[in-house]
Design a protein around this motif. Structure first.
Motif, PDB file in Angstrom:
ATOM      1  N   GLU A 263       0.498  -3.627  -1.100  1.00 52.24           N
ATOM      2  CA  GLU A 263       0.596  -2.327  -1.757  1.00 52.24           C
ATOM      3  C   GLU A 263       1.423  -1.429  -0.842  1.00 52.24           C
ATOM      4  O   GLU A 263       1.244  -1.439   0.369  1.00 52.24           O
ATOM      5  CB  GLU A 263      -0.781  -1.702  -1.979  1.00 52.24           C
ATOM      6  N   ASN A 264       2.340  -0.668  -1.449  1.00 51.09           N
ATOM      7  CA  ASN A 264       3.182   0.184  -0.615  1.00 51.09           C
ATOM      8  C   ASN A 264       3.762   1.306  -1.455  1.00 51.09           C
ATOM      9  O   ASN A 264       4.127   1.101  -2.613  1.00 51.09           O
ATOM     10  CB  ASN A 264       4.312  -0.636   0.020  1.00 51.09           C
ATOM     11  N   VAL A 265       3.866   2.479  -0.871  1.00 49.89           N
ATOM     12  CA  VAL A 265       4.371   3.649  -1.575  1.00 49.89           C
ATOM     13  C   VAL A 265       5.806   3.459  -2.050  1.00 49.89           C
ATOM     14  O   VAL A 265       6.242   4.086  -3.023  1.00 49.89           O
ATOM     15  CB  VAL A 265       4.254   4.903  -0.676  1.00 49.89           C
ATOM     16  N   MET A 266       6.567   2.586  -1.393  1.00 52.48           N
ATOM     17  CA  MET A 266       7.972   2.393  -1.754  1.00 52.48           C
ATOM     18  C   MET A 266       8.169   1.551  -3.006  1.00 52.48           C
ATOM     19  O   MET A 266       9.263   1.559  -3.585  1.00 52.48           O
ATOM     20  CB  MET A 266       8.740   1.752  -0.589  1.00 52.48           C
ATOM     21  N   PHE A 267       7.152   0.830  -3.419  1.00 51.77           N
ATOM     22  CA  PHE A 267       7.307  -0.038  -4.582  1.00 51.77           C
ATOM     23  C   PHE A 267       7.817   0.760  -5.781  1.00 51.77           C
ATOM     24  O   PHE A 267       7.317   1.842  -6.079  1.00 51.77           O
ATOM     25  CB  PHE A 267       5.981  -0.701  -4.940  1.00 51.77           C
ATOM     26  N   GLY A 268       8.815   0.208  -6.451  1.00 56.27           N
ATOM     27  CA  GLY A 268       9.345   0.844  -7.655  1.00 56.27           C
ATOM     28  C   GLY A 268      10.460   1.834  -7.409  1.00 56.27           C
ATOM     29  O   GLY A 268      11.009   2.395  -8.371  1.00 56.27           O
TER      30      GLY A 268
END
Length: 313
Positions: A263-268
């Motif tokens: 999980e990571n804030v940068m996804f997308g």
């Protein structure tokens, strides 16, 4: 004497230890409390990035003599406590040099020629030639943050491609810079002048979040960022915002603040190429770092020979 191998490594590490008549145990995936309870039974420990040798784990060690990191970064080891307890910490800076440099250049090509996106599109039966019009690397300015072994190898490859090389290195001599046709500039100029900004520096108090909202805002709108060094050099939320708002044109990230990055804030984020920390993931690199770390630790324990130490006491 006995060594603990606590992360998955090439079988070459066992071959080296056997050849040097050193006993070892392989115990992978230990919980922190499990590792803490047994680590001081050993004279040395061999790790990669998964094992975290925190202050809590190392603070009561009196028998452990050496930590061998198969790879470069040692931010998963509490160096202050290791040094306090006279535990030598070694890394293997040359074993994964080629693999990391080649991945860096590969990511440059993919970003500039949209290879990853074109592949996915073509698999879907589309034929979007116009959509994936690319840009050539030749003639572009490459800014290298950190001009050590990996940074220099990236420079060597990119010089052949025909790129202009900048670095902010404080340690590189004029002779070294001249051999790569590189120019030394300030960090501020490096960030603002580069078409491609590639990170190859250590993570410390000075470099943590060095790329953030303010510094990214000074970059060219056509520029891209590549990080195959350490997570934490870039503020991940700020990078996502910059990409989604077209502050910069793209980024390729191989390392993360928290790994594994399931999980990571940068996804997308727009125009963001992500890989799961593949920098050292070549067959050759895995073999090289295993051989190097096993030899270094064995030679230290048997002959007090010190190579590639990152601390001293």
């Amino acid at each position: 004497m006995k060594i603990l191998i606590s992360d998955k490594m090439s079988n070459k590490v066992e071959d080296v230890l056997k050849s040097k008549s050193i006993d070892y145990d392989i115990k992978i995936g230990l919980e922190p409390n499990e590792l803490k309870s047994i680590i001081d039974d050993y004279d040395g420990i061999l790790i990669r990035s998964a094992t975290k040798l925190t202050a809590d784990i190392l603070e009561n060690c009196s028998n452990l003599k050496v930590i061998g990191r198969a790879g470069v970064g040692v931010d998963n080891v509490d160096l202050d406590i290791a040094t306090k307890n006279k535990i030598l910490v070694m890394n293997t800076p040359l074993g994964n040099l080629e693999a990391t440099a080649e991945l860096t250049v590969g990511l440059m090509f993919s970003l500039y020629r949209h290879i990853h996106n074109a592949n996915a599109s073509t698999h879907e039966g589309k034929w979007e030639k116009a959509k994936f019009m690319g840009t050539e690397l030749k003639g572009k300015t490459l800014g290298i943050v950190g001009f050590g072994n990996i940074g220099q190898r990236v420079a060597e490859i990119c010089k052949v491609i025909g790129m202009q090389i900048l670095t902010n290195s404080n340690s590189a001599s004029d002779e070294v810079l001249n051999s790569f046709g590189a120019k030394k500039v300030s960090t501020e100029e490096l960030i603002s002048s580069s078409d491609i900004l590639s990170l190859h520096t250590k993570l410390n108090d000075q470099t943590k979040n060095m790329l953030n909202k303010e510094s990214i805002a000074t970059m060219k709108s056509s520029s891209v960022i590549i990080n195959c060094a350490r997570g934490g050099l870039i503020n991940e939320s700020d990078l996502k915002d910059a990409l989604n708002n077209d502050v910069i044109a793209g980024a390729a990230i191989d390392v993360y603040e928290t790994e594994p990055a399931t999980e990571n804030v940068m996804f997308g984020a727009k125009n963001l190429l992500l890989t799961p920390h593949l920098g050292a993931s070549s067959k050759e690199a895995q073999s090289n770092v295993a051989i190097d770390v096993a030899n270094q630790v064995a030679d230290f324990l048997k002959e007090n020979k010190i190579v590639n130490n990152v601390n001293s006491f």
